[in-house]
Write a protein that holds these residues in place. Structure first.
Motif: not given
Length: 167
Positions: A68-70, A46-55
């Motif tokens: 608040n969902g936005r 609910p906080f970090i809606r998208k994440a991208a990168g190498q692990r």
């Protein structure tokens, strides 16, 4: 693996820490697999809606934070610690005139997983440092703790859901 220094500035820029803890009745490996499954964040986080990168340590990640969902902010962070099943840390900051240091504000996000007899304890913490920390931190602390607690509960629920699917 850890990248860079894990020190906090002294004096006027001293770090201030906000943290939350949750018990999760699962193995550390399962918690880690959900936490680092960046592609699934839109489904449960609910906080970090998208994440991208190498692990891996040293990687640059792009995180889309919500309120608040936005979407309210997209940040670029550097993964500074990658210890599978144990610890994930990243850092971001607001530089002064694009200089590497000192930062007006630096945030170091730390997630630690510790095995217990009942499963794991997950601690999520943010250390705020830099020239703006004394001003920003009192305003941010309660907001950060609420978002981290919400994310912790969602992580626990997603771990339970995935565990039930594999049972």
């Amino acid at each position: 693996m850890t990248v860079g220094k894990e020190t906090v500035d002294k004096g006027r820029t001293a770090g201030r820490v906000s943290s939350t803890t949750i018990a999760i009745p699962a193995r550390a490996g399962m918690v880690w697999s959900v936490l680092t499954d960046l592609e699934s964040y839109p489904d449960w986080n609910p906080f970090i809606r998208k994440a991208a990168g190498q692990r891996r340590a040293g990687a640059q990640w792009r995180l889309e934070l919500t309120l608040n969902g936005r979407t309210y902010r997209t940040v670029r962070v550097q993964v500074t610690c990658w210890e599978p099943g144990r610890r994930l840390t990243w850092r971001s900051g607001i530089p002064i005139l694009r200089m590497p240091m000192p930062h007006l504000s630096t945030g170091t996000h730390d997630v630690r997983i510790t095995e217990t007899r009942q499963g794991v304890d997950l601690v999520q913490a943010e250390t705020c440092a830099g020239w703006f920390a004394p001003v920003l931190f009192p305003w941010l602390q309660g907001r950060m703790q609420a978002r981290f607690a919400e994310m912790n509960a969602a992580l626990r629920d997603e771990v339970a859901r995935r565990t039930a699917e594999t049972a």
